[in-house]
Design an enzyme around this catalytic site. Structure first.
Site, PDB file in Angstrom:
ATOM      1  N   GLY A  21      -1.997 -35.060 -40.702  1.00 12.72           N
ATOM      2  CA  GLY A  21      -2.037 -36.335 -41.431  1.00 12.72           C
ATOM      3  C   GLY A  21      -3.101 -36.307 -42.511  1.00 12.72           C
ATOM      4  O   GLY A  21      -3.757 -35.277 -42.737  1.00 12.72           O
ATOM      5  N   PHE A  56      -6.389 -59.290 -37.952  1.00  7.18           N
ATOM      6  CA  PHE A  56      -5.166 -60.093 -37.955  1.00  7.18           C
ATOM      7  C   PHE A  56      -3.958 -59.147 -37.999  1.00  7.18           C
ATOM      8  O   PHE A  56      -3.861 -58.298 -38.873  1.00  7.18           O
ATOM      9  CB  PHE A  56      -5.185 -60.985 -39.206  1.00  7.18           C
ATOM     10  CG  PHE A  56      -4.161 -62.082 -39.207  1.00  7.18           C
ATOM     11  CD1 PHE A  56      -4.512 -63.385 -38.911  1.00  7.18           C
ATOM     12  CD2 PHE A  56      -2.835 -61.798 -39.517  1.00  7.18           C
ATOM     13  CE1 PHE A  56      -3.562 -64.401 -38.930  1.00  7.18           C
ATOM     14  CE2 PHE A  56      -1.880 -62.796 -39.528  1.00  7.18           C
ATOM     15  CZ  PHE A  56      -2.236 -64.104 -39.236  1.00  7.18           C
ATOM     16  N   TYR A  95      -3.359 -52.206 -32.088  1.00  7.34           N
ATOM     17  CA  TYR A  95      -4.176 -51.132 -32.691  1.00  7.34           C
ATOM     18  C   TYR A  95      -5.662 -51.339 -32.371  1.00  7.34           C
ATOM     19  O   TYR A  95      -6.371 -50.400 -31.994  1.00  7.34           O
ATOM     20  CB  TYR A  95      -3.922 -51.151 -34.198  1.00  7.34           C
ATOM     21  CG  TYR A  95      -4.535 -50.034 -34.990  1.00  7.34           C
ATOM     22  CD1 TYR A  95      -3.902 -48.796 -35.098  1.00  7.34           C
ATOM     23  CD2 TYR A  95      -5.730 -50.220 -35.675  1.00  7.34           C
ATOM     24  CE1 TYR A  95      -4.450 -47.783 -35.861  1.00  7.34           C
ATOM     25  CE2 TYR A  95      -6.283 -49.205 -36.441  1.00  7.34           C
ATOM     26  CZ  TYR A  95      -5.641 -47.984 -36.530  1.00  7.34           C
ATOM     27  OH  TYR A  95      -6.183 -46.979 -37.282  1.00  7.34           O
TER      28      TYR A  95
HETATM   29  N1  CAA Z   1      -5.885 -64.075 -41.956  1.00  7.66           N
HETATM   30  C1  CAA Z   1      -5.242 -65.247 -41.775  1.00  7.66           C
HETATM   31  N2  CAA Z   1      -3.917 -65.391 -41.938  1.00  7.66           N
HETATM   32  C2  CAA Z   1      -3.233 -64.302 -42.300  1.00  7.66           C
HETATM   33  C3  CAA Z   1      -3.846 -63.063 -42.499  1.00  7.66           C
HETATM   34  C4  CAA Z   1      -5.234 -62.982 -42.333  1.00  7.66           C
HETATM   35  N3  CAA Z   1      -5.893 -61.821 -42.491  1.00  7.66           N
HETATM   36  N4  CAA Z   1      -2.894 -62.163 -42.834  1.00  7.66           N
HETATM   37  C5  CAA Z   1      -1.708 -62.820 -42.839  1.00  7.66           C
HETATM   38  N5  CAA Z   1      -1.931 -64.119 -42.526  1.00  7.66           N
HETATM   39  C6  CAA Z   1      -0.936 -65.179 -42.411  1.00  7.66           C
HETATM   40  C7  CAA Z   1      -0.198 -65.415 -43.730  1.00  7.66           C
HETATM   41  O1  CAA Z   1      -0.964 -66.230 -44.598  1.00  7.66           O
HETATM   42  C8  CAA Z   1       1.041 -66.135 -43.256  1.00  7.66           C
HETATM   43  O2  CAA Z   1       0.737 -67.470 -42.943  1.00  7.66           O
HETATM   44  P1  CAA Z   1       1.815 -68.664 -43.160  1.00  7.66           P
HETATM   45  O3  CAA Z   1       2.986 -68.316 -42.298  1.00  7.66           O
HETATM   46  O4  CAA Z   1       1.080 -69.884 -42.755  1.00  7.66           O
HETATM   47  O5  CAA Z   1       2.136 -68.595 -44.624  1.00  7.66           O
HETATM   48  C9  CAA Z   1       1.349 -65.403 -41.941  1.00  7.66           C
HETATM   49  O6  CAA Z   1       0.114 -64.769 -41.533  1.00  7.66           O
HETATM   50  C10 CAA Z   1       2.418 -64.354 -42.177  1.00  7.66           C
HETATM   51  O7  CAA Z   1       2.701 -63.700 -40.998  1.00  7.66           O
HETATM   52  P2  CAA Z   1       4.127 -63.042 -40.695  1.00  7.66           P
HETATM   53  O8  CAA Z   1       4.240 -62.934 -39.223  1.00  7.66           O
HETATM   54  O9  CAA Z   1       5.191 -63.783 -41.424  1.00  7.66           O
HETATM   55  O10 CAA Z   1       4.070 -61.566 -41.165  1.00  7.66           O
HETATM   56  P3  CAA Z   1       3.903 -60.795 -42.494  1.00  7.66           P
HETATM   57  O11 CAA Z   1       5.198 -60.115 -42.753  1.00  7.66           O
HETATM   58  O12 CAA Z   1       3.352 -61.584 -43.604  1.00  7.66           O
HETATM   59  O13 CAA Z   1       2.837 -59.688 -42.057  1.00  7.66           O
HETATM   60  C11 CAA Z   1       0.937 -58.661 -41.093  1.00  7.66           C
HETATM   61  C12 CAA Z   1       1.795 -59.933 -41.156  1.00  7.66           C
HETATM   62  C13 CAA Z   1       1.802 -57.472 -40.668  1.00  7.66           C
HETATM   63  C14 CAA Z   1      -0.154 -58.855 -40.083  1.00  7.66           C
HETATM   64  C15 CAA Z   1       0.383 -58.403 -42.503  1.00  7.66           C
HETATM   65  O14 CAA Z   1      -0.407 -59.521 -42.866  1.00  7.66           O
HETATM   66  C16 CAA Z   1      -0.469 -57.170 -42.604  1.00  7.66           C
HETATM   67  O15 CAA Z   1       0.025 -56.084 -42.807  1.00  7.66           O
HETATM   68  N6  CAA Z   1      -1.798 -57.304 -42.457  1.00  7.66           N
HETATM   69  C17 CAA Z   1      -2.727 -56.199 -42.564  1.00  7.66           C
HETATM   70  C18 CAA Z   1      -2.927 -55.570 -41.225  1.00  7.66           C
HETATM   71  C19 CAA Z   1      -3.867 -54.398 -41.388  1.00  7.66           C
HETATM   72  O16 CAA Z   1      -4.981 -54.547 -41.841  1.00  7.66           O
HETATM   73  N7  CAA Z   1      -3.399 -53.206 -41.027  1.00  7.66           N
HETATM   74  C20 CAA Z   1      -4.185 -52.031 -41.197  1.00  7.66           C
HETATM   75  C21 CAA Z   1      -3.272 -50.850 -41.318  1.00  7.66           C
HETATM   76  S1  CAA Z   1      -4.179 -49.373 -41.767  1.00  7.66           S
HETATM   77  C22 CAA Z   1      -5.053 -49.043 -40.401  1.00  7.66           C
HETATM   78  O17 CAA Z   1      -4.849 -49.574 -39.363  1.00  7.66           O
HETATM   79  C23 CAA Z   1      -6.109 -47.997 -40.541  1.00  7.66           C
HETATM   80  C24 CAA Z   1      -7.408 -48.518 -40.110  1.00  7.66           C
HETATM   81  O18 CAA Z   1      -7.941 -48.063 -39.113  1.00  7.66           O
HETATM   82  C25 CAA Z   1      -8.105 -49.534 -40.916  1.00  7.66           C
END
Ligand code: CAA
Length: 255
Positions: free
Chosen positions: A20, A156, A161
């Site tokens: 990776g 969030f 994970y």
């Molecule tokens: N804080 C508060 N609210 C949040 C938020 C946050 N950080 N992120 C999303 N939301 C809210 C949105 O505003 C939305 O609210 P409303 O419905 O009131 O409009 C709601 O969550 C949307 O949620 P859904 O279930 O409809 O899902 P989505 O398709 O929008 O996706 C998610 C949700 C998958 C969590 C997306 O927000 C996301 O990908 N977040 C990032 C997660 C992340 O950081 N992943 C890291 C991957 S890399 C990794 O993991 C490596 C590492 O070690 C760092």
């Protein structure tokens, strides 16, 4: 207590998730330190391994590859056995294999939970048990578990994970206690957001909001993680064990 003198320098390493983005950088960094390396990649990556190896060998790095789904106990044990057979004695194990299945908790399925816990945490147990006893007998070992800033602060959409990554450090600390009197150090490195295909899969607007919260104002490069891993694997890093080194651009700070 008498101990077998440690080797002058670590000579061999197994890097899970070694094919990776972060894993590749770790392979390069350990190779630069003179180690012979076996990377373990997922079978789904099989087709791109020849190109991956060619890319590394263009810069003078030769890494052997084993393929296995490390979430599976038997497959992990078999792959570790093959890797150990290539290296004879294993000085370093870096557990860098991991996946994400992000979803809000209310939407998270048991399959998403299990996939992340088994790939990210069970795999560490399966792979480490294949080398830990032998390291203790030989009186030398370096184990580095690649966790995440999100295992320290939560995130969030990452209940699975974050739980797995926090669990990794619990394992690290316990194993550090068991390995200490045998010259085996066990540490966690917790990267923040790193420029990899994993973070590239985050929706751009979501990623933009995350990067805006990073004090250093950018994501890390894989090499910036690998550098810390190589530091921990050095023979001279003998007095660091049970630690969790953050490499997160200031995204999470703790006393
Ligand atoms: N804080 C508060 N609210 C949040 C938020 C946050 N950080 N992120 C999303 N939301 C809210 C949105 O505003 C939305 O609210 P409303 O419905 O009131 O409009 C709601 O969550 C949307 O949620 P859904 O279930 O409809 O899902 P989505 O398709 O929008 O996706 C998610 C949700 C998958 C969590 C997306 O927000 C996301 O990908 N977040 C990032 C997660 C992340 O950081 N992943 C890291 C991957 S890399 C990794 O993991 C490596 C590492 O070690 C760092």
């Amino acid at each position: 207590m008498t101990q077998t003198p440690p080797p002058a320098a670590p000579r061999t390493a197994i890097v899970t998730g070694g094919t990776g983005a972060i894993g590749s950088a770790i392979c390069r960094a350990l190779a630069a330190a003179g180690l012979e390396i076996v990377a373990i990649g997922h079978p789904a990556e099989g087709a791109r391994i020849p190109a991956w190896r060619q890319d590394l060998s263009a810069s003078g790095v030769d890494v052997a590859v084993e393929l296995a789904d490390l979430a599976d106990a038997e497959a992990a044990a078999a792959a570790m056995q093959r890797a150990c057979a290539r290296l004879k004695a294993v000085d370093v194990l870096v557990n860098a294999a991991g996946i994400t299945r992000d979803a809000r908790f209310v939407k998270m399925t048991p399959e998403q939970w299990r996939a992340v816990l088994s790939s990210n945490l069970d795999s560490v147990f399966f792979c480490t048990r294949a080398v830990f006893a032998d390291m203790c007998v030989r009186g030398f070992g370096r184990i580095v578990n690649i966790a995440s800033v999100n295992g320290q602060k939560g995130q969030f959409g990452q209940a699975n994970y974050a739980a797995a990554k926090a669990g990794m450090h619990g394992l690290t600390m316990s194993l550090a206690l068991e390995g200490a009197r045998h010259g085996v150090t066990v540490n966690t490195v917790s990267p923040g957001y790193v420029r990899t295909p994993m973070t590239a899969a985050i929706k751009p607007e979501v990623l933009q909001r995350i990067v805006a919260q990073i004090p250093l104002g950018r994501m890390a490069e894989p090499e910036e993680i690998a550098r810390v891993v190589a530091f921990l694997c050095a023979r001279e890093s003998a007095y660091i064990t049970g630690a969790n080194l953050p490499v997160n651009g200031g995204l999470y700070m703790s006393a």
